[in-house]
Design a protein around this motif. Structure first.
Motif, PDB file in Angstrom:
ATOM      1  N   GLY A 129     -65.531  72.076 -49.673  1.00  0.00           N
ATOM      2  CA  GLY A 129     -65.955  71.136 -50.120  1.00  0.00           C
ATOM      3  C   GLY A 129     -66.670  71.882 -51.802  1.00  0.00           C
ATOM      4  O   GLY A 129     -65.772  72.673 -52.267  1.00  0.00           O
ATOM      5  N   LYS A 130     -67.890  71.799 -52.036  1.00  0.00           N
ATOM      6  CA  LYS A 130     -68.458  72.393 -53.090  1.00  0.00           C
ATOM      7  C   LYS A 130     -69.032  73.455 -52.772  1.00  0.00           C
ATOM      8  O   LYS A 130     -69.889  74.277 -53.592  1.00  0.00           O
ATOM      9  N   GLU A 131     -69.471  73.729 -51.454  1.00  0.00           N
ATOM     10  CA  GLU A 131     -70.063  74.993 -50.845  1.00  0.00           C
ATOM     11  C   GLU A 131     -69.650  76.296 -50.854  1.00  0.00           C
ATOM     12  O   GLU A 131     -68.316  76.350 -50.593  1.00  0.00           O
ATOM     13  N   LEU A 132     -70.274  77.050 -51.385  1.00  0.00           N
ATOM     14  CA  LEU A 132     -69.822  78.605 -51.329  1.00  0.00           C
ATOM     15  C   LEU A 132     -70.860  79.384 -50.785  1.00  0.00           C
ATOM     16  O   LEU A 132     -71.968  79.480 -51.268  1.00  0.00           O
ATOM     17  N   LEU A 133     -70.439  79.886 -49.602  1.00  0.00           N
ATOM     18  CA  LEU A 133     -71.482  80.467 -48.938  1.00  0.00           C
ATOM     19  C   LEU A 133     -71.199  82.041 -48.263  1.00  0.00           C
ATOM     20  O   LEU A 133     -70.016  82.163 -47.914  1.00  0.00           O
ATOM     21  N   LEU A 134     -72.123  82.899 -48.159  1.00  0.00           N
ATOM     22  CA  LEU A 134     -71.678  84.084 -47.916  1.00  0.00           C
ATOM     23  C   LEU A 134     -72.822  84.519 -46.546  1.00  0.00           C
ATOM     24  O   LEU A 134     -73.962  84.052 -46.749  1.00  0.00           O
ATOM     25  N   ILE A 135     -72.176  84.945 -45.608  1.00  0.00           N
ATOM     26  CA  ILE A 135     -72.822  85.339 -44.583  1.00  0.00           C
ATOM     27  C   ILE A 135     -73.139  86.701 -44.290  1.00  0.00           C
ATOM     28  O   ILE A 135     -72.127  87.478 -43.899  1.00  0.00           O
ATOM     29  N   TYR A 136     -74.330  87.038 -44.226  1.00  0.00           N
ATOM     30  CA  TYR A 136     -74.722  88.685 -43.926  1.00  0.00           C
ATOM     31  C   TYR A 136     -75.666  88.946 -42.669  1.00  0.00           C
ATOM     32  O   TYR A 136     -75.974  88.010 -42.148  1.00  0.00           O
ATOM     33  N   GLU A 137     -75.791  90.306 -42.238  1.00  0.00           N
ATOM     34  CA  GLU A 137     -76.508  90.499 -41.308  1.00  0.00           C
ATOM     35  C   GLU A 137     -78.031  90.209 -41.674  1.00  0.00           C
ATOM     36  O   GLU A 137     -78.330  90.185 -43.025  1.00  0.00           O
ATOM     37  N   TYR A 138     -78.904  89.878 -40.923  1.00  0.00           N
ATOM     38  CA  TYR A 138     -80.086  89.606 -41.263  1.00  0.00           C
ATOM     39  C   TYR A 138     -80.985  90.848 -41.357  1.00  0.00           C
ATOM     40  O   TYR A 138     -81.108  91.494 -40.434  1.00  0.00           O
ATOM     41  N   MET A 139     -81.912  90.777 -42.385  1.00  0.00           N
ATOM     42  CA  MET A 139     -82.658  91.853 -42.731  1.00  0.00           C
ATOM     43  C   MET A 139     -84.180  91.512 -42.484  1.00  0.00           C
ATOM     44  O   MET A 139     -84.762  90.477 -43.178  1.00  0.00           O
ATOM     45  N   GLU A 140     -84.645  91.959 -41.360  1.00  0.00           N
ATOM     46  CA  GLU A 140     -85.977  91.473 -40.726  1.00  0.00           C
ATOM     47  C   GLU A 140     -87.233  91.689 -41.868  1.00  0.00           C
ATOM     48  O   GLU A 140     -88.059  90.674 -42.005  1.00  0.00           O
ATOM     49  N   ASN A 141     -86.988  92.633 -42.753  1.00  0.00           N
ATOM     50  CA  ASN A 141     -88.271  92.847 -43.568  1.00  0.00           C
ATOM     51  C   ASN A 141     -87.841  92.495 -44.883  1.00  0.00           C
ATOM     52  O   ASN A 141     -88.636  93.021 -45.941  1.00  0.00           O
TER      53      ASN A 141
END
Length: 269
Positions: free
Chosen positions: A169-181
């Motif tokens: 749709g209109k969504e543009l999403l990037l998925i990264y590793e999570y940085m705890e700090n």
């Protein structure tokens, strides 16, 4: 490339090699495709690509028909895609909404130049960071494409790892590793409750991590890349306070024929 008329007696039989290794013997392209002039897709795994070269050979081993006049005598490879073993994934919007609790504000962990960043949890329990780019921003669209194209080709302990993306749709999403700090900016200059007490050995280790990441981008990676937006908000810190460079939306390839020097303002004002 033979026709399917009565006069064609061509037999299309090949041995196929990838990187010099035999992967298919006596491969009959017409039988596999179910006729002539038809396309088929074949997948091969555990292929080692080194020195930036992938070599595929279709070898006529004397069992197929040889056509002496000029022209194409066999199958054509029209496209090749290479997926790293731990490669980039395409996520569905439904997956991301489930991981992100439907973009609840409570899970917002940051705000980038072109959209918010949220914390999420995948179905397998893996923590992720989700960068949501504004669909109204042309520059955001360019950054989205640029970031996928560059960071998906890079692997280094001091670069934030890109797991994948979502275009729906209109969504543009990037998925990264999570940085705890979170970011170095928040650790140094954030709200009093979010600031970290970083001693000098830790600060030195963070600086060296940034330097190692930049050295990789500039000199050690096959793709030479100039980030062009190194600042505290684009340096992320994991649970052990290791520094990782993020946000490659403004990065630029440093190609041999083009200088990396630019008089145009690119970074943060």
């Amino acid at each position: 490339m033979y026709s399917n008329d009565q006069s064609s007696i061509g037999r299309r039989i090949f041995d196929i090699y990838i990187q010099g290794n035999l992967v298919l013997e006596d491969f009959n392209i017409m039988e596999k495709a179910g006729g002539v002039g038809k396309g088929i897709t074949m997948n091969f795994s555990d292929i080692l690509v080194n020195s930036s070269t992938l070599e595929i050979s279709l070898y006529w081993a004397g069992k197929g028909t040889s056509v002496l006049e000029r022209g194409e005598n066999g199958p054509l490879i029209s496209a090749i895609t290479i997926t790293p073993r731990d490669g980039y994934k395409l996520f569905s919007l439904r997956q991301i909404k489930a991981a992100r609790d439907d973009f609840s504000p409570i899970n917002k962990i940051g705000e980038g130049g072109f959209g918010p960043v949220y914390k999420g949890v995948l179905a397998d329990g893996k923590m992720i960071a989700i960068k949501q780019l504004s669909s109204k921003s042309r520059q955001g669209n360019r950054e989205f494409v640029n970031e996928i194209g560059l960071i998906s080709a890079l692997q280094h302990p001091n670069l934030v790892k890109l797991y994948g993306g979502c275009i729906e749709g209109k969504e543009l999403l990037l998925i990264y590793e999570y940085m705890e700090n979170n970011s170095l900016a928040r650790a140094l200059f954030g709200h009093e409750l979010s600031r970290l007490n970083l001693d000098w050995p830790t600060r030195k280790r963070i600086c060296l991590g940034i330097a190692r990441g930049l050295a990789y981008l500039h000199e050690e990676s096959r793709l030479k890349i100039v980030h062009r937006d190194i600042k505290a908000t684009n340096i992320m810190l994991d649970k052990d306070l290791n520094a990782k460079i993020s946000d490659f939306g403004l990065a630029k390839l440093d190609e041999d024929e083009n200088t990396h020097i630019s008089t145009r303002i690119a970074r943060t004002v």
